[in-house]
Design an enzyme around this catalytic site. Structure first.
Site, short mmCIF file in Angstrom:
data_model
loop_
_atom_site.label_atom_id
_atom_site.label_comp_id
_atom_site.label_asym_id
_atom_site.label_seq_id
_atom_site.Cartn_x
_atom_site.Cartn_y
_atom_site.Cartn_z
N SER A 1 5.87 40.77 -38.67
CA SER A 1 5.20 41.93 -39.27
C SER A 1 4.86 42.93 -38.17
O SER A 1 4.74 42.56 -37.00
CB SER A 1 3.91 41.46 -39.95
OG SER A 1 3.10 42.55 -40.32
N LYS B 1 1.05 36.44 -36.29
CA LYS B 1 2.34 37.13 -36.21
C LYS B 1 2.70 37.47 -34.76
O LYS B 1 3.87 37.39 -34.38
CB LYS B 1 2.34 38.38 -37.09
CG LYS B 1 2.33 38.07 -38.59
CD LYS B 1 3.53 37.22 -39.00
CE LYS B 1 3.63 37.09 -40.50
NZ LYS B 1 4.82 36.33 -40.91
N TYR C 1 -4.21 37.10 -39.16
CA TYR C 1 -2.83 37.41 -39.50
C TYR C 1 -2.13 38.09 -38.32
O TYR C 1 -1.01 37.71 -37.96
CB TYR C 1 -2.79 38.30 -40.75
CG TYR C 1 -1.41 38.62 -41.24
CD1 TYR C 1 -0.63 37.65 -41.86
CD2 TYR C 1 -0.87 39.89 -41.09
CE1 TYR C 1 0.65 37.94 -42.33
CE2 TYR C 1 0.41 40.19 -41.56
CZ TYR C 1 1.16 39.21 -42.17
OH TYR C 1 2.42 39.49 -42.62
#
Length: 148
Positions: free
Chosen positions: A38, A55, A51
């Protein structure tokens, strides 16, 4: 800490584990890996530290394993999408999904949100022989998110 563990488990640990389980076949077949990361790996997203961290870890793991596997003829790359029109937003509990994507699209330099097929095209390229000289790379497809 529970949320952090769950996010790390899903977005990083699972990929590391699956990669190691498939290594004998990948090496034998001279296969390749395309991990899905991402833009959150590259740029902070408000209230998403777990998150973003997971990532970023996935990106770095991909580079490290690419370095280890390159001499064995196995390529490893990463795709870093920005906003993509999927059920991700619905699963977050957003009610007006269409309006959400419309608003996000207007914030992107290209004034749009990607469709899943666009990300698939990048993945298919990286997995193909056309990308035989590409390994350890992160391919951003984000409608300009990173330049804003």
């Amino acid at each position: 800490m529970k949320v952090l563990d769950e996010i790390m488990g899903l977005n990083l640990r699972a990929v590391v584990q699956l990669t190691h389980l498939t290594l004998p076949h990948l090496i034998k077949s001279k296969g390749n890996i395309v991990n899905i990361s991402s833009v959150a790996a590259l740029k902070n997203i408000q209230d998403s530290f777990a998150y973003c961290t997971a990532k970023a870890g996935l990106d770095h793991f991909s580079r490290c394993i690419a370095s280890e596997l390159a001499p064995k003829g196995v390529r490893v790359n990463v795709v870093n999408p920005g906003p993509v029109r999927t059920d991700f937003v619905e699963n977050m509990g957003v009610n007006e999904v269409g309006k959400f994507y419309e608003n996000i699209g207007q914030m992107m330099p290209l004034k749009r949100v990607s469709e899943p097929e666009e990300i698939t095209d990048v993945i298919l390229f990286l997995a193909s022989e056309k990308a035989r000289g590409v390994t350890g790379a992160s391919w951003v497809t984000d409608d300009g998110y990173m330049i804003k």
